[in-house]
Each structure stands twice: as structure tokens, then as C-alpha cells.
Design an enzyme around this catalytic site. Sequence first.
Site, PDB file in Angstrom:
ATOM      1  N   HIS A   1       0.836  -1.213   0.000  1.00  0.00           N
ATOM      2  CA  HIS A   1       0.000   0.000   0.000  1.00  0.00           C
ATOM      3  C   HIS A   1       0.871   1.264   0.000  1.00  0.00           C
ATOM      4  O   HIS A   1       0.717   2.145  -0.852  1.00  0.00           O
ATOM      5  CB  HIS A   1      -0.902  -0.032   1.248  1.00  0.00           C
ATOM      6  CG  HIS A   1      -1.854   1.109   1.362  1.00  0.00           C
ATOM      7  ND1 HIS A   1      -3.161   1.050   0.938  1.00  0.00           N
ATOM      8  CD2 HIS A   1      -1.693   2.359   1.855  1.00  0.00           C
ATOM      9  CE1 HIS A   1      -3.763   2.203   1.163  1.00  0.00           C
ATOM     10  NE2 HIS A   1      -2.885   3.028   1.727  1.00  0.00           N
ATOM     11  N   GLU A   2       1.809   1.315   0.932  1.00  0.00           N
ATOM     12  CA  GLU A   2       2.653   2.516   1.033  1.00  0.00           C
ATOM     13  C   GLU A   2       3.560   2.650  -0.187  1.00  0.00           C
ATOM     14  O   GLU A   2       3.906   3.760  -0.585  1.00  0.00           O
ATOM     15  CB  GLU A   2       3.465   2.492   2.323  1.00  0.00           C
ATOM     16  CG  GLU A   2       2.652   2.394   3.619  1.00  0.00           C
ATOM     17  CD  GLU A   2       1.537   3.421   3.753  1.00  0.00           C
ATOM     18  OE1 GLU A   2       1.626   4.497   3.128  1.00  0.00           O
ATOM     19  OE2 GLU A   2       0.552   3.132   4.475  1.00  0.00           O
TER      20      GLU A   2
ATOM     21  N   HIS B   1       1.773   4.669  -2.727  1.00  0.00           N
ATOM     22  CA  HIS B   1       1.926   6.105  -2.437  1.00  0.00           C
ATOM     23  C   HIS B   1       3.315   6.590  -2.841  1.00  0.00           C
ATOM     24  O   HIS B   1       3.475   7.663  -3.425  1.00  0.00           O
ATOM     25  CB  HIS B   1       1.759   6.359  -0.930  1.00  0.00           C
ATOM     26  CG  HIS B   1       0.341   6.324  -0.437  1.00  0.00           C
ATOM     27  ND1 HIS B   1      -0.666   7.083  -0.992  1.00  0.00           N
ATOM     28  CD2 HIS B   1      -0.238   5.634   0.588  1.00  0.00           C
ATOM     29  CE1 HIS B   1      -1.801   6.861  -0.328  1.00  0.00           C
ATOM     30  NE2 HIS B   1      -1.568   5.977   0.635  1.00  0.00           N
TER      31      HIS B   1
ATOM     32  N   GLU C   1      -4.698   8.113  -2.689  1.00  0.00           N
ATOM     33  CA  GLU C   1      -5.233   6.834  -2.226  1.00  0.00           C
ATOM     34  C   GLU C   1      -5.485   5.903  -3.413  1.00  0.00           C
ATOM     35  O   GLU C   1      -5.347   4.680  -3.288  1.00  0.00           O
ATOM     36  CB  GLU C   1      -6.515   7.075  -1.418  1.00  0.00           C
ATOM     37  CG  GLU C   1      -6.940   5.922  -0.547  1.00  0.00           C
ATOM     38  CD  GLU C   1      -5.998   5.596   0.619  1.00  0.00           C
ATOM     39  OE1 GLU C   1      -5.097   6.402   0.933  1.00  0.00           O
ATOM     40  OE2 GLU C   1      -6.177   4.508   1.210  1.00  0.00           O
TER      41      GLU C   1
END
Lengths: 499, 499
Positions: free
Chosen positions: B266-267, B270, B296
Site C-alpha cells: 500500500h505505502e 503512495h 489513495e
Amino acid sequence: MNAAYHRLKARFARITLLGEAQAMLHWDAAAVMPPGGAEARGEQLAALSGLSHELLTAPQVAEDLAEAQAEGEWDSANLDLMRQTHRRATALPTALVEATTRANAACEARWRHARAQSDFALVAPALKEVVRLQRETAAALAEATRLSPYDALMEGYQRGIGASDVEPIFAAYEQFLREALPQAEALQAEALQASRPTPRPLAGPFPVPQQQALCRAMAERVGLDFDHARLDESTHPFCGGTPADVRITTRYSADSVAQALFGVLHETGHALYERGLPAAFARQPVGEAAGMAAHESQSLIIEMQACRSDAFLRFIGPQLQASFGGAAEAYDPANLAALWRRVERGFIRVDADELTYPAHVILRFRLERALIGGELEVEGIPAAWNEGFARLLGLTPPDDARGCLQDIHWYDGAFGYFPSYTLGAMAAAQLMRAAREAEPGLDAALAQGDFTPLRDWLRQAVHGQGSRLGFQDLLRAATGKPLDPSDFTNHLRGRYLNA
Amino acid sequence: MNAAYHRLKARFARITLLGEAQAMLHWDAAAVMPPGGAEARGEQLAALSGLSHELLTAPQVAEDLAEAQAEGEWDSANLDLMRQTHRRATALPTALVEATTRANAACEARWRHARAQSDFALVAPALKEVVRLQRETAAALAEATRLSPYDALMEGYQRGIGASDVEPIFAAYEQFLREALPQAEALQAEALQASRPTPRPLAGPFPVPQQQALCRAMAERVGLDFDHARLDESTHPFCGGTPADVRITTRYSADSVAQALFGVLHETGHALYERGLPAAFARQPVGEAAGMAAHESQSLIIEMQACRSDAFLRFIGPQLQASFGGAAEAYDPANLAALWRRVERGFIRVDADELTYPAHVILRFRLERALIGGELEVEGIPAAWNEGFARLLGLTPPDDARGCLQDIHWYDGAFGYFPSYTLGAMAAAQLMRAAREAEPGLDAALAQGDFTPLRDWLRQAVHGQGSRLGFQDLLRAATGKPLDPSDFTNHLRGRYLNA
């Protein structure tokens, strides 16, 4: 205390906060930053120092300084320091500051290359430009401060002491060394022949995790509180961060524990100074450490005075054995002393023992003073270095990498800094003597690994004084006299010249 | 492009550099800072944001904005964004900004206590003050931006989309969920009974060093370049740092690898966005990411769309087995899907699966909009929460800790942020569909652990666009249409409703 003084305090607090941010970004760059972050980091730091400079030189500051009134010893000293800081910041034209930043960065990059090639000619043109700008800077600061040009540079590192203080001290040390060094060497050779003791190397191996645990435990013993501190690794050990969050680093080698351990003890000395600064004047000039020589006195009083003392060696031996195992004889205090208090002439300053270290500094002090004064030109450095080194230590560097190219300082534009190392070593001996007089149980405590008596005394006599006093006055208040190198030479006599 | 525009560019670059310093200090505080550094860190950050605000609201900025001229799509967009940023910064009186900062900090501290006690009454008075100030802020921003008050707050997180866009999308999703959720649950129960497959838990243990190595290797596969990035640990995983030096964190538990692994993926989504921003407009408003919903979408397209796809599960199974050993059946893609794509109604947003997650967001959106609009008062939150939750997910929270006290956002003054999560999830599905159309080999590559087709497409379609376009225009340029939630519901149908 009037409104102008309060405005100044708020402004200096803000400038210090920017400095704290810079300190953290410097630590990050040295300890954890990925390599690709370097360029952006340079720009972040430049933006912060640019803003600091603007805050410090804004017209409002001169107006407030003209009006400001402060009462009491601390606030008066604080206001004086504000004036000095402002005077130095406004003395230099922006164009000169910018040219210096560029020239230093360019020269430092060339220096890395020149040192790797051991070829002074590769960096000489860049260094000429650095020296030219340093001379200009020194002249401008001299005019603003009414000091001599070289003293005006020295003041940037250690307020309250100048070349005319240092010169006779260094001449006397040169004299002392001429007799003491051969004598210490003869005693060492004699002891070796008589096998009392034959230094027995610590066997190792020294796994890094155990070294880390030991270093951290020893830093805690000295008095570092890890709620307000970190211990990390970096290529060049240093102490950074802020008083509330001090960051020390070391480097580990699986072959040797002494390098990491004494590195940590040294940086812990610096860290304790930062932690012990007067909280009531946090982020004010008077609440800062008293200068680089004062700072070095605090690292060396821990590393050299306390942690290489007979008393502490009695304590550390069993600690080492518990961490790394091996035969008990190697951890005997006399053996540790033979290993860790060995005198040896060498070419490299950072590897030098405490007896010969000042010779390295004396050489650099004389050369940089002559460079700023115009009596020496850049082309003449290698010859002057080798000649001076031979006179001081009786050896001729085989190449410039082991001679005038070894240190970053000049190539990065730092002139006037070198004396701090030896002033610090001397002050450490003088402070240690005074601490022992004030705290008769100090050595008995060190032999138990208990730093409380030494630390408490340093907190009161040095750390808690901030920048209230200049270097000489700080020593006078703590020890009853200004810098007196005989405490250092007596310490060396006791440690190295007692057969 | 005239001189005024160039002055503005220089000023915004400087403001961004201060922001980069703040980002690094935030990372440091979350990842490595000793606890005793917290107070000083707060003051450092406050000083930096104070200076940023002064740079942004100085009278010169208004003069330059009045004169500035920019040509070309990018510079024109940049100048527009400068105006918007300036308008928002100058809309709020300093006293309001300061009162908000204080009230948010006080409320956040009370909230930690209230959540631990599960007692809303403990934080209600502090939250009332926060809401009062948010209403005032929203009104001031609304006047300056000509948006509705709640939309003016939303704009601070995601430019280009307002409550009237979100409202019908969320209403339709609620409708969809009413049928889809029981259906997905029935299919899961059926599969369980039929033992196809019975989810077999991964046996473990999952030693943290192996998890770290795997997480790092997977982040590299997705495309993170560790010359410009770090992976560390923190209590709450996040992506921080700067485009040149991006810092992601996760947390490890020896009992489970999914938490750390999907956290890192997930990170990493980003982080790739930050790394791929247009270098030609670095440190300019148009060079920044397009907003929180856009951000997001990039974390979720990696974590949810790509890394929970059938294709990637085929790749990750053998990787996990190589790291942690154990029986091959557990690493079978169908088993991993049963473990990691499980639908389950629960009270906690951050633990929710992708089907029920939007219900958590829809509830918060409706309540916060009503709070800002004055139709709901703070006292009414617990009842409104529980009633709304029951309507959306058919469950009643057993206490406020598992209800209206679970998230920090409101208690820290963040209103208008929540919709970004679901807008991002929907945009991720829409972008994934477009990427698959543009890159027919995308899934075959994912099955080999090769993210190149997806990454290259995202770099061009999203990352490299910076803030040139608002949220809807960004989607329009990338996918041919504004936000279309049917791509998300189709994705969910395909993943959860295919028996």
C-alpha cells in the site's frame, strides 16, 4: 528587561529552532538518508540557513539591539552574545558568503579526489580560491570585531581565546614533547623487553550486536539517557541533534572493539554537555555550549581522562569479558593499559595517541595562521607541512595523503578550528584535576563504573554554565585559573613517564 | 512568463523546501525519535509552519499574483494553484488558525483517553470546540473560494470534487451493498461448506528479519528504488519524506505476514506516486500530487487491485514459501485468495475488507457534513453513528470505542478528508480497468511479479501529471471519463460475487 530584548529573545529562539531542524537533517544525512536524497538535502539545508540569515540580519534586529536592555548576569551575557552574533552575521556581504559556500563545496569535492590520488596539485587551485575568500572573510570579521584576522576566524569556533594565548602554550608543549616523547618510547620498549606486561591483544571475535549492546550500556553508565538520545552508525562518528534529542554515532569493526567503544565514550562526552545545558536559557545564545574547545574538553574528559584511567580500566575489563569471552589475562587492567595507552609516532592525526596528538595540531595551527596572514601561500603547503612535521615528530610523511591532504578542514573552508582539539585536551586535564579535588571519591567510583561524582561536577561546573563565560573565564570559575597546560603535561607524565 | 511569476516560483520553491524539512522531521518523529524529543519536535515543526505561512501571506505575494503572467498549460495551471493556495492561506485570520491548532491538540489528547475508556462524554466538550472552529474555518474558506462550507474543507484534501459529486455516488453504493454484501457472504459460506477451498492459515512462524527482506524485495519489484527510499517501522504505517527521498513504514507481527506485506505494498503505491511526479515542476504547486483521493487511488491500485489479483497471488505464493517454508497447499493462489479476500462485516474501518470499507466512509461523510452544516451537534454523534452503522452494515457497535471514537480524524480537526478513501478506491478500479485495456499483457506480467506495464502506464497517466488537472479531469484524461463507480462495483462483482 524591555520589549526590545523580549522581541530579540523570541527571534533568537526561532533562529535556534531552524538550527535544530538543520541539525536533525544533518544527522539524517549522515546516519540514515538513502544516497539519492543528497541533492535535495543540500537544497533543504541551504533554504533553512538562508532563512536563518535573513532572520538574523533583518533591519528590525539592529533596531532592537540598539534599544534592548537586559538585567542580571545571564540576560546581560545573552544580550552581549546576541550583539556578537549579529555583528559577525552582518559583517560579511552576501556575495562573499555565497562565493565562500560555492568555493568550499567545489574544493571539498576536488579534495576527495586529490586525497585518493595523493596529488596536492589536483586541489591546489581550488584551495587557493578557498584561502583567498577566507582571507577576505577574516579581514571583514576583523574589522567588525576589532580582533586580528586569524583571531576573528578562531572566534567563530571558540570565543574568548586567540592566537596570542595559544602560541606560547603550543611552543611550551613542543618543548615538553621533545623530551617526553623519546622517554615514553624508551619506557614502552623497556617494558616490552621485560615483558611487564607484553600487550596481549584481545582475541575477539567482536560480533557487532554485542558491541552495540556494550556501547549503549556504557553510554548509559556515563550518564546518557536514551529517552533523549540515540546511538547509530555513520562513516565518521559524531554527536549531533539537539539538547532534547541528542544523536551520537560510531562505527563498528568486527576485528576491534576499542574503536567503537572509545568512539561512543567520546561522543557521549559531547552528548552530556548538550543534555546538561541550562534549560532556563534553552534556544538562547547564552544557553548554548561555550564553544568547540569547551566541547572537546567534555568529550576528552570522558574518553581520555576518565575511561582510560586505571580506575575505569579495572571496571571495563570484566564487562568486555562478559560480552566477548576469552582469557581473563587479556582483560587485566595492566594489559588494557598497554593496549589502549600506547604511544606511537604516526602520520595521521585522528589515529594519534594523546601525547603526540598536540603535535599534529600545532603544525596545523602554525600553517593556517601563516596562510591567513599571507606569510604562506597554497603552493608552499606540502613543503611546509613536511618540514614542520619532521621538526615536531621526527618523521617525514611519505606522501601528501598521509600529510597535508589528510584532513577535510581547510578544503572545506574551516580555518581557526584546529587549535580547539588541543585546547580541549588541555582543558580536560585541568577540569579532571579540579573534579578529583572536589570529589575525592571520583576514582573509586569510576572503578565501579559509577560516573555520578564526575558527571555531577561537570554539570555544575561546565554544562550548566552554557555560554555565560568565555573559555578562559569558564576554566577560571571551574578550576580557579585560566588554561594551565601543566595539568595536561602532568597528566601525561603520570600516565606515560612513570616507569 | 514575467518577473513576478518567476519571483513567485522562487518563493513557492522555498516554501516547499520548508515543507520537505517538515516532512523529514515528521518521519523522524514517527520512525526513530526518542520519546523525550517530542516536545522540542513540536516546537521545531511549529516554527517551520509559522515561517511557511509568513512566506505565503507576505504582502509581496499578493502584488506578484496581481502582476504575474504565465504561458502554456503547465505554468498556467501552476499560477492558478498559487492563487488558490494563497487565497486559502489568507482567508483565515491568524487568531483562528492559532485557536484551531490549540483546540485540535487539546482534543486529540482527550480523545486518546476517551477512546481508551470508551467514554464519548470525556471528549465531547473538546470536540465541540473543534467543531465550532471548523465551522468558522469552513465559513471563511467558503467566502474566499465561493464553495459551500463543507466543500471548502474537502478542497483542502482533494481539489476538484465536492459533496454534490460524492452524495449520489455514495447513495448508489449503499444500494449496491444492500444486495452485494449478503450475496458475497452466502457465497463464502457455501464455499466453506463445500470445502473449496477451506482456507488453510499460513502456518508461520514469520520471523521479522525474513518479513523485512520479503517486504523490501516486493517493494523493489513494484518499482521502488531504494537509492531514493527507505523502509522502516512505525506504529501507524505511512508514506512520508520527499519525492527524492521517500520514506515508507510498516509494522511487523511475528504471527502474520499479511499485515506487514500489504502495508508495504500500500505505502509503495503512495511512494511511487511521489517518485514519479514531474521533475520539471519539482517544488511547484503543479508538481505536487493531485490530492488525497488521487494519492489513495495509487496505494489501492497497488495493494488491492494489483496485489490481491489472481495473477499476483500466483506469483507471491512461492515467494512466501521460500521465505517461511511450510506446506505448499497453504500458498496455493485459491487458498491465498480465501485468506486475503475475505468479506466480513466489522466495526473497525481500518480492518475492513474492500467491499464493506465504503460503508464506513459513507457513514462518516454524512455525519461530518451534517456537523459542519449545523444539522448535527456533537452530543448527537454516538446515536447518529450507531443508527447509521446499523442501517449500512446491519450491526450495532457494542461501545463507542468500536464506534464513533475509533478514528483520530475529527478529534484532530480533519473534516472533509474521509471521502478520499472511497473516492480513491473507486478511482483505483477505474484506472486499473483503463490500464488493462491499454496494456493487454498487464496480468500476465503480474503473474511473473513484473509490475512494469502497470507502473509505466501509471507514471504517464497519473504520476507524471502532477497537479495539472483536478480529480475529475485527471480521471477523464487517463480513462476517458470522470469518476465512474461502476468500474469499482464491477471489480467487486468479479472478485466477490462469482460463485
